[in-house]
Motif scaffolding. Sequence first.
Motif, short mmCIF file in Angstrom:
data_model
loop_
_atom_site.label_atom_id
_atom_site.label_comp_id
_atom_site.label_asym_id
_atom_site.label_seq_id
_atom_site.Cartn_x
_atom_site.Cartn_y
_atom_site.Cartn_z
N MET A 96 0.92 -1.12 0.60
CA MET A 96 0.30 -0.26 0.21
C MET A 96 1.20 1.42 -0.05
N MET A 97 0.46 2.47 -0.31
CA MET A 97 1.30 3.29 -0.66
C MET A 97 -0.04 4.81 0.20
N LEU A 98 1.55 5.48 0.46
CA LEU A 98 0.52 6.60 1.55
C LEU A 98 0.35 7.61 0.09
N THR A 99 -0.44 8.18 -0.24
CA THR A 99 -0.80 8.85 -1.42
C THR A 99 -0.60 10.65 -1.20
N ALA A 100 -1.47 10.67 0.28
CA ALA A 100 -2.16 12.01 0.08
C ALA A 100 -2.12 12.07 2.01
N VAL A 101 -1.81 13.32 2.75
CA VAL A 101 -2.48 13.90 3.47
C VAL A 101 -2.54 14.91 3.76
N GLU A 102 -4.09 14.91 4.90
CA GLU A 102 -4.86 16.43 4.71
C GLU A 102 -4.91 16.71 5.88
N PRO A 103 -4.79 17.73 7.03
CA PRO A 103 -4.63 18.37 7.99
C PRO A 103 -6.95 18.02 7.61
N ARG A 104 -7.13 18.11 9.19
CA ARG A 104 -8.23 17.80 9.72
C ARG A 104 -8.54 19.35 10.89
N ARG A 105 -9.78 18.92 10.92
CA ARG A 105 -10.06 20.22 12.27
C ARG A 105 -9.68 18.56 13.48
N LYS A 106 -9.36 19.45 15.11
CA LYS A 106 -9.60 18.83 16.04
C LYS A 106 -8.06 17.74 16.10
N GLY A 107 -7.22 18.56 15.51
CA GLY A 107 -5.90 17.55 15.67
C GLY A 107 -5.05 16.71 14.84
N ASP A 122 -8.81 8.69 9.94
CA ASP A 122 -8.06 10.12 10.63
C ASP A 122 -7.19 9.54 11.38
N LEU A 123 -6.31 9.96 11.24
CA LEU A 123 -5.19 9.58 12.72
C LEU A 123 -5.01 11.28 13.64
N ASP A 124 -5.26 11.14 14.64
CA ASP A 124 -3.78 11.95 15.60
C ASP A 124 -2.30 12.31 14.67
N ALA A 125 -2.65 14.11 14.19
CA ALA A 125 -1.76 14.66 13.78
C ALA A 125 0.03 14.34 14.99
N GLU A 126 -0.11 14.31 15.48
CA GLU A 126 1.21 13.95 16.49
C GLU A 126 1.58 12.06 15.92
N VAL A 127 0.96 11.74 16.08
CA VAL A 127 1.36 9.92 16.01
C VAL A 127 1.37 10.01 14.39
N TYR A 128 1.37 10.88 13.62
CA TYR A 128 1.60 10.96 12.59
C TYR A 128 2.48 10.90 12.07
N LEU A 129 2.81 12.71 12.42
CA LEU A 129 4.11 13.70 13.02
C LEU A 129 5.04 12.48 13.52
N LYS A 130 4.90 11.43 13.84
CA LYS A 130 6.18 10.81 14.99
C LYS A 130 6.72 9.63 13.91
N SER A 131 5.37 9.10 12.75
CA SER A 131 6.53 7.94 12.44
C SER A 131 6.55 8.54 10.55
N GLY A 132 7.13 9.43 10.91
CA GLY A 132 7.96 9.45 9.85
C GLY A 132 7.79 9.26 8.30
N LEU A 133 6.40 8.95 8.28
CA LEU A 133 5.63 8.72 6.64
C LEU A 133 5.77 10.16 6.59
N LYS A 134 5.34 9.81 5.18
CA LYS A 134 5.37 10.75 3.57
C LYS A 134 4.67 10.66 3.03
N PRO A 135 3.78 10.90 2.18
CA PRO A 135 3.34 11.03 0.87
C PRO A 135 4.91 10.11 -0.33
N GLY A 136 3.92 8.87 -0.41
CA GLY A 136 5.15 8.61 -1.33
C GLY A 136 5.62 6.66 -0.75
N ASP A 137 5.72 6.87 0.50
CA ASP A 137 6.06 6.24 1.81
C ASP A 137 4.77 4.72 0.93
N GLU A 138 5.60 3.26 1.70
CA GLU A 138 4.84 2.38 1.32
C GLU A 138 4.30 2.05 2.67
#
Length: 205
Positions: free
Chosen positions: A1-12, A25-41
């Motif tokens: 699976m490929m992470l193709t995009a990430v969009e901000p949502r309300r409530k963090g 939808d994921l907690d923003a801090e959890v996503y940031l700490k994961s190190g993932l970025k669009p294009g990653d598998e």
Amino acid sequence: MMLTAVEPRRKGLVALYIDGEKAVDLDAEVYLKSGLKPGDELDDEQLRNLIAASDARRAEQKAMYLLGFRAHSEKELARKLSRTVPREAAEKVAARMAELGLVNDEEYARTLARELFARKHYAAGRVRMELMRRGISPELAQEAVEEARTDPQEAIRELVERKYERYLGDEKGRRKTVAALQRLGYQWDDIRCVLNEFTASNEDE
């Protein structure tokens, strides 16, 4: 699976798009700490772990918010958390709050029982029911009630003197008083005994 995009949502939160479709939808801090970025598998296990971490963080934040307003029992806290996160995550975080001493069922039950007797003027049965409604076990609720309970007739006497004595001059007022006391959980025998005292006292005057 490929992470193709990430969009901000309300409530963090952030929305993750996988293979072009919105996935979660994921907690923003959890996503940031994961190190993932669009294009990653990423695989199913990675996604499940991200979701679990997000649920846990959201539950922790909500728990601290709720506990900042007032104390809760462990079950009551888990029940409220489960409105916004899966039940398993809610129960784990509530248990964690108890381990950290931020939730204490025994202390909460004793404090609430004293408050309900003193401020709400509830009878013992009503206090026990209210404690159990808030997630306290029947055994602990009974212990807290026994420790804090007051004499029911004395409590009724105080309530009548403060709120209801003026209604006792006629049958309609007496029925109104009885109904109000029963809603607070007092038994008919105790109510009758106290009201008879007031009736006799008024007749002697």
